[in-house]
Design a protein around this motif. Structure first.
Motif, PDB file in Angstrom:
ATOM      1  N   THR A  31       0.860  -1.175   0.000  1.00 51.21           N
ATOM      2  CA  THR A  31       0.000   0.000   0.000  1.00 51.21           C
ATOM      3  C   THR A  31       0.899   1.228   0.000  1.00 51.21           C
ATOM      4  O   THR A  31       1.961   1.233   0.637  1.00 51.21           O
ATOM      5  CB  THR A  31      -0.923   0.040   1.232  1.00 51.21           C
ATOM      6  OG1 THR A  31      -0.124   0.022   2.427  1.00 51.21           O
ATOM      7  CG2 THR A  31      -1.875  -1.146   1.241  1.00 51.21           C
ATOM      8  N   ASP A  33       0.815   5.364   0.628  1.00 47.38           N
ATOM      9  CA  ASP A  33       0.081   6.547   1.072  1.00 47.38           C
ATOM     10  C   ASP A  33       0.230   7.660   0.045  1.00 47.38           C
ATOM     11  O   ASP A  33       1.320   7.904  -0.489  1.00 47.38           O
ATOM     12  CB  ASP A  33       0.611   7.020   2.427  1.00 47.38           C
ATOM     13  CG  ASP A  33       0.320   6.023   3.539  1.00 47.38           C
ATOM     14  OD1 ASP A  33      -0.688   5.299   3.432  1.00 47.38           O
ATOM     15  OD2 ASP A  33       1.106   5.962   4.506  1.00 47.38           O
ATOM     16  N   LEU A  52      -7.858   3.759  -2.426  1.00 45.71           N
ATOM     17  CA  LEU A  52      -8.618   3.473  -1.210  1.00 45.71           C
ATOM     18  C   LEU A  52      -8.745   4.729  -0.361  1.00 45.71           C
ATOM     19  O   LEU A  52      -7.754   5.395  -0.068  1.00 45.71           O
ATOM     20  CB  LEU A  52      -7.911   2.373  -0.400  1.00 45.71           C
ATOM     21  CG  LEU A  52      -8.335   2.197   1.056  1.00 45.71           C
ATOM     22  CD1 LEU A  52      -9.790   1.758   1.163  1.00 45.71           C
ATOM     23  CD2 LEU A  52      -7.416   1.204   1.771  1.00 45.71           C
ATOM     24  N   GLU A  54      -9.950   5.924   3.400  1.00 47.17           N
ATOM     25  CA  GLU A  54     -10.273   5.457   4.744  1.00 47.17           C
ATOM     26  C   GLU A  54     -10.088   6.607   5.720  1.00 47.17           C
ATOM     27  O   GLU A  54      -9.653   7.700   5.339  1.00 47.17           O
ATOM     28  CB  GLU A  54      -9.380   4.279   5.132  1.00 47.17           C
ATOM     29  CG  GLU A  54      -7.892   4.609   5.186  1.00 47.17           C
ATOM     30  CD  GLU A  54      -7.045   3.430   5.621  1.00 47.17           C
ATOM     31  OE1 GLU A  54      -7.562   2.301   5.672  1.00 47.17           O
ATOM     32  OE2 GLU A  54      -5.861   3.651   5.933  1.00 47.17           O
ATOM     33  N   CYS A  61     -12.702  -0.026   8.418  1.00 46.64           N
ATOM     34  CA  CYS A  61     -11.368   0.184   7.834  1.00 46.64           C
ATOM     35  C   CYS A  61     -10.333  -0.659   8.579  1.00 46.64           C
ATOM     36  O   CYS A  61      -9.481  -1.305   7.963  1.00 46.64           O
ATOM     37  CB  CYS A  61     -10.988   1.660   7.896  1.00 46.64           C
ATOM     38  SG  CYS A  61     -12.098   2.776   7.005  1.00 46.64           S
ATOM     39  N   ASN A  65      -8.070  -3.699   7.034  1.00 44.36           N
ATOM     40  CA  ASN A  65      -6.609  -3.650   7.066  1.00 44.36           C
ATOM     41  C   ASN A  65      -6.019  -4.871   7.765  1.00 44.36           C
ATOM     42  O   ASN A  65      -4.971  -5.391   7.361  1.00 44.36           O
ATOM     43  CB  ASN A  65      -6.148  -2.365   7.744  1.00 44.36           C
ATOM     44  CG  ASN A  65      -6.350  -1.141   6.868  1.00 44.36           C
ATOM     45  OD1 ASN A  65      -6.283  -1.227   5.645  1.00 44.36           O
ATOM     46  ND2 ASN A  65      -6.601   0.007   7.482  1.00 44.36           N
ATOM     47  N   LYS A  82      -3.466   4.679  -1.045  1.00 46.74           N
ATOM     48  CA  LYS A  82      -4.343   4.937   0.094  1.00 46.74           C
ATOM     49  C   LYS A  82      -4.377   6.429   0.456  1.00 46.74           C
ATOM     50  O   LYS A  82      -3.337   7.070   0.599  1.00 46.74           O
ATOM     51  CB  LYS A  82      -3.859   4.129   1.300  1.00 46.74           C
ATOM     52  CG  LYS A  82      -4.741   4.212   2.525  1.00 46.74           C
ATOM     53  CD  LYS A  82      -4.116   3.495   3.713  1.00 46.74           C
ATOM     54  CE  LYS A  82      -3.935   2.033   3.460  1.00 46.74           C
ATOM     55  NZ  LYS A  82      -3.457   1.307   4.675  1.00 46.74           N
ATOM     56  N   PRO A 121     -14.679   2.026   4.510  1.00 45.05           N
ATOM     57  CA  PRO A 121     -13.716   2.225   3.427  1.00 45.05           C
ATOM     58  C   PRO A 121     -14.399   2.256   2.059  1.00 45.05           C
ATOM     59  O   PRO A 121     -15.449   1.658   1.868  1.00 45.05           O
ATOM     60  CB  PRO A 121     -12.798   1.009   3.545  1.00 45.05           C
ATOM     61  CG  PRO A 121     -13.684  -0.054   4.146  1.00 45.05           C
ATOM     62  CD  PRO A 121     -14.597   0.665   5.092  1.00 45.05           C
ATOM     63  N   ILE A 123     -13.124   1.750  -1.983  1.00 42.18           N
ATOM     64  CA  ILE A 123     -12.024   1.394  -2.877  1.00 42.18           C
ATOM     65  C   ILE A 123     -12.466   1.642  -4.315  1.00 42.18           C
ATOM     66  O   ILE A 123     -13.359   0.960  -4.822  1.00 42.18           O
ATOM     67  CB  ILE A 123     -11.612  -0.077  -2.708  1.00 42.18           C
ATOM     68  CG1 ILE A 123     -11.324  -0.396  -1.239  1.00 42.18           C
ATOM     69  CG2 ILE A 123     -10.391  -0.401  -3.567  1.00 42.18           C
ATOM     70  CD1 ILE A 123     -11.055  -1.867  -0.983  1.00 42.18           C
TER      71      ILE A 123
END
Length: 273
Positions: A31, A33, A52, A54, A61, A65, A82, A121, A123
């Motif tokens: 993932t 950020d 994604l 969240e 969420c 995860n 994310k 969440p 996606i």
């Protein structure tokens, strides 16, 4: 006979090493950020990726995860970008609204591209810069998300449950094969020669010149105006002494989808201070 056995053993060994090398060459699931502005730039560049959204204090969420962390080794080579939307301050303008508004730049940017964003969440599968579908919520018991299009707010009773990993795999960019890459290179190398031929042909006289037909103008899409009710989480208190006071509250039942039956039974008026 011994020679045949030796050859067979070598073939098996070679195949085993090949399979191990092939598996190890894949990157592990990861993932990354990313800020809202960076995600918007990726879309403007026409990229294909999984995005994604969240936020903090979202139990669904957290459950998702944890599930990803436990099962990610079984799904190498996948990437999810994310965005943490905790500080985007999105809320309903009126009670019962199924779209959100925001007073922050990030919140406005999110809702201008995903106007029916409402739960986390969420996606999104982005193909060539365009959102195609969204997986909303997370069913921990089944490992599924509720799949919906991006043209309206999700209807839980009509959405399609789909395995989380299957959904994520659908949004991965397609890798070109070596043959395709070689063909692209040949095409690029041949372009100058083709351009030169085209230029020389333009210099040759023609008996008749055919006027070019003008292309019909393409209507531009209407921009999203700030007046549209597209933005997640505060409420406006009634005016007192001629001045409106704004109080930020977070409606956990709005942002955090549960399984379909649990979501319907939950009190929609519940507000968490």
């Amino acid at each position: 006979m011994k020679l045949k056995r030796a050859i067979s053993s070598l073939v098996v060994l070679f195949l085993g090493l090949f399979m191990i090398a092939g598996c190890s060459s894949q990157k592990p699931f990861e993932t990354k950020d990313v800020s809202m502005s960076e995600a918007a730039q990726m879309m403007d560049e026409g990229q294909t990726f999984v995005l994604l959204f969240e936020r903090d204090n979202c139990p669904f969420c957290s459950a998702m995860n944890e599930y990803i962390e436990k099962t990610k080794k079984e799904h190498p080579g996948l990437t999810v970008w994310k965005v943490d939307a905790t500080s985007f301050e999105m809320y309903r303008e009126n009670e019962g609204d199924m779209t959100l508004i925001s007073n922050t730049d990030d919140g406005k940017a999110l809702l201008s591209r995903f106007p029916y964003y409402l739960y986390t969440p969420a996606i999104y599968l982005i193909k060539d810069g365009v959102p195609e579908s969204v997986g909303v919520g997370f069913d921990e018991s089944k490992g599924t998300v509720s799949v919906w299009d991006t043209n309206s707010t999700i209807q839980w009773d009509q959405s399609k449950p789909e395995d989380l990993w299957t959904f994520i795999e659908k949004g991965q960019p397609q890798q070109k094969s070596a043959a395709d890459q070689g063909q692209d290179q040949k095409t690029d190398e041949s372009k100058p020669e083709q351009d030169q031929k085209q230029d020389s042909s333009l210099q040759q006289p023609h008996e008749e010149s055919v006027p070019e037909q003008e292309e019909s103008p393409v209507e531009a899409e209407a921009p999203v105006t700030e007046g549209e009710p597209v933005i997640d989480e505060s409420a406006v208190v009634e005016e007192s002494d001629g001045a409106a006071e704004e109080e930020t509250v977070y409606d956990e039942s709005v942002i955090e989808p549960q399984s379909e039956q649990e979501f319907i039974e939950e009190d929609p008026e519940q507000v968490v201070e």
